[in-house]
Write an enzyme that holds these catalytic residues in place. Structure first.
Site, PDB file in Angstrom:
ATOM      1  N   LYS A  53       0.841  -1.203   0.000  1.00  0.00           N
ATOM      2  CA  LYS A  53       0.000   0.000   0.000  1.00  0.00           C
ATOM      3  C   LYS A  53       0.877   1.255   0.000  1.00  0.00           C
ATOM      4  CE  LYS A  53      -3.845  -2.398   2.194  1.00  0.00           C
ATOM      5  NZ  LYS A  53      -4.616  -2.724   3.404  1.00  0.00           N
ATOM      6  N   GLN A  97      -4.434  -1.251   9.661  1.00  0.00           N
ATOM      7  CA  GLN A  97      -4.444  -2.602   9.099  1.00  0.00           C
ATOM      8  C   GLN A  97      -5.039  -3.583  10.109  1.00  0.00           C
ATOM      9  OE1 GLN A  97      -3.644  -3.263   5.938  1.00  0.00           O
ATOM     10  NE2 GLN A  97      -4.019  -5.448   6.124  1.00  0.00           N
ATOM     11  N   ASP A 120     -10.961   3.134   4.168  1.00  0.00           N
ATOM     12  CA  ASP A 120     -11.368   1.723   4.113  1.00  0.00           C
ATOM     13  C   ASP A 120     -12.899   1.592   4.019  1.00  0.00           C
ATOM     14  OD1 ASP A 120      -9.350  -0.259   4.159  1.00  0.00           O
ATOM     15  OD2 ASP A 120      -8.876   0.165   6.257  1.00  0.00           O
TER      16      ASP A 120
HETATM   17  N1  GUN Z   1      -6.996  -6.570   6.402  1.00  0.00           N
HETATM   18  C1  GUN Z   1      -7.345  -7.303   5.322  1.00  0.00           C
HETATM   19  N2  GUN Z   1      -7.894  -6.526   4.370  1.00  0.00           N
HETATM   20  C2  GUN Z   1      -7.905  -5.260   4.849  1.00  0.00           C
HETATM   21  C3  GUN Z   1      -8.344  -4.013   4.325  1.00  0.00           C
HETATM   22  O1  GUN Z   1      -8.869  -3.896   3.203  1.00  0.00           O
HETATM   23  N3  GUN Z   1      -8.163  -2.944   5.136  1.00  0.00           N
HETATM   24  C4  GUN Z   1      -7.614  -3.040   6.370  1.00  0.00           C
HETATM   25  N4  GUN Z   1      -7.485  -1.934   7.093  1.00  0.00           N
HETATM   26  N5  GUN Z   1      -7.204  -4.175   6.890  1.00  0.00           N
HETATM   27  C5  GUN Z   1      -7.333  -5.286   6.132  1.00  0.00           C
END
Ligand code: GUN
Length: 284
Positions: A53, A97, A120
């Site tokens: 990311k 995350q 998100d």
């Molecule tokens: N863990 C797995 N997928 C995601 C996501 O799309 N966003 C976040 N913040 N954590 C994750």
């Protein structure tokens, strides 16, 4: 192989070119889009996701900060850090995350993020807005899947869609987006009694449970579109999805590979959401 491949890398490349252009335009006006990524603990999968990311931000002209904390971080310290990011005008998107260590209440943490920075789309305000049809941010993975349908002109109006998985991150928002697009949606999950009974009737199947080979060729209607959100490892340690790709590709009309399918789209839509957040902030 009868199925046409839906290439997440190729589609991401096109969408990221637009992101880079919008990021450059914002930067030229003194509003470089900024994303803060917060990682608590040392989950190896999370480390990879977070690194990807941050790199995607750097590659496309977004400013990004990665805040790493040990697994022992207290919940109130994390909440205090989020409050700081909420107040920081150089940050337009905040991503914590998941999963978080067990002693931290992830609901409380997500609710602490300012909804206008919740790229998100997990905050109740954004989840509620999605439910009622006016989303500020669509959760990145299902949003990316919708872009895949659109790129291949896959008609969802009246289609029978089966979502396998009921998580807040993928399954539930995916079902809502498909519903919004006019599909007849069934949500299946790990407790569903006869999964094949549902999937055999589906024009569109989205598999997002995190279990290898949950969907096999005998469960798929010829010509159906199969989207694989799974991220698993096979016995040789190789990355694989939830779908038995080798078998299902002989039956499906469209299929996404793992890797190179939904994965890059999730990151691309995170960039898109961050750009949109920055554009809204610049307008305000
Ligand atoms: N863990 C797995 N997928 C995601 C996501 O799309 N966003 C976040 N913040 N954590 C994750």
């Amino acid at each position: 192989m009868t199925a046409q491949l839906i290439d997440g890398n190729a589609l991401s490349k096109t969408l990221r070119a637009d992101v880079a252009q919008r990021a450059a335009a914002l930067t030229a006006r003194g509003h470089q889009p900024g994303l803060a990524v917060v990682l608590v603990g040392e989950n190896p999968a999370s480390e990879v996701y977070v690194r990807n990311k941050v790199k995607a931000c750097q590659d496309n002209g977004l400013f990004s900060v990665m805040d790493r904390f040990p697994a022992t971080l207290a919940e109130n310290e994390l909440l205090a850090h989020i409050a700081k990011l909420n107040a920081d005008p150089s940050i337009h998107g905040i991503l914590v995350q998941l999963p978080l260590p067990a002693h931290i209440d992830s609901h409380k943490v997500i609710e602490a993020i300012a909804p206008e920075k919740d790229v998100d789309g997990f905050h109740v305000a954004n989840a509620g807005a999605l439910m009622t049809g006016k989303p500020l941010f669509r959760p990145c993975t299902p949003y990316g899947v919708m872009k895949m349908f659109a790129a291949h002109d896959i008609d969802l109006k009246g289609a029978n869609a089966v979502v396998i998985g009921r998580s807040n991150i993928v399954g539930k928002p995916m079902a809502l987006l498909l519903l919004e697009a006019g599909a007849t949606v069934t949500i299946c999950h790990s407790k569903t009694r006869d999964l094949a009974k549902h999937t055999r009737d589906a024009d569109v199947i989205v598999a997002a449970v995190g279990r290898r080979n949950i969907l096999t060729a005998d469960m798929v209607k010829p010509g159906a579109t199969v989207i694989d959100v799974g991220m698993n490892r096979n016995d040789e340690g190789k990355l694989c999805g939830d779908v038995d790709f080798a078998g299902v590709k002989e039956v499906a009309g469209y299929i996404t590979p793992v890797p190179g399918g939904v994965g890059p789209m999730t990151i691309t839509m995170l960039l898109v959401n961050t750009i949109e957040a920055a554009e809204r902030a610049a307008q305000a």
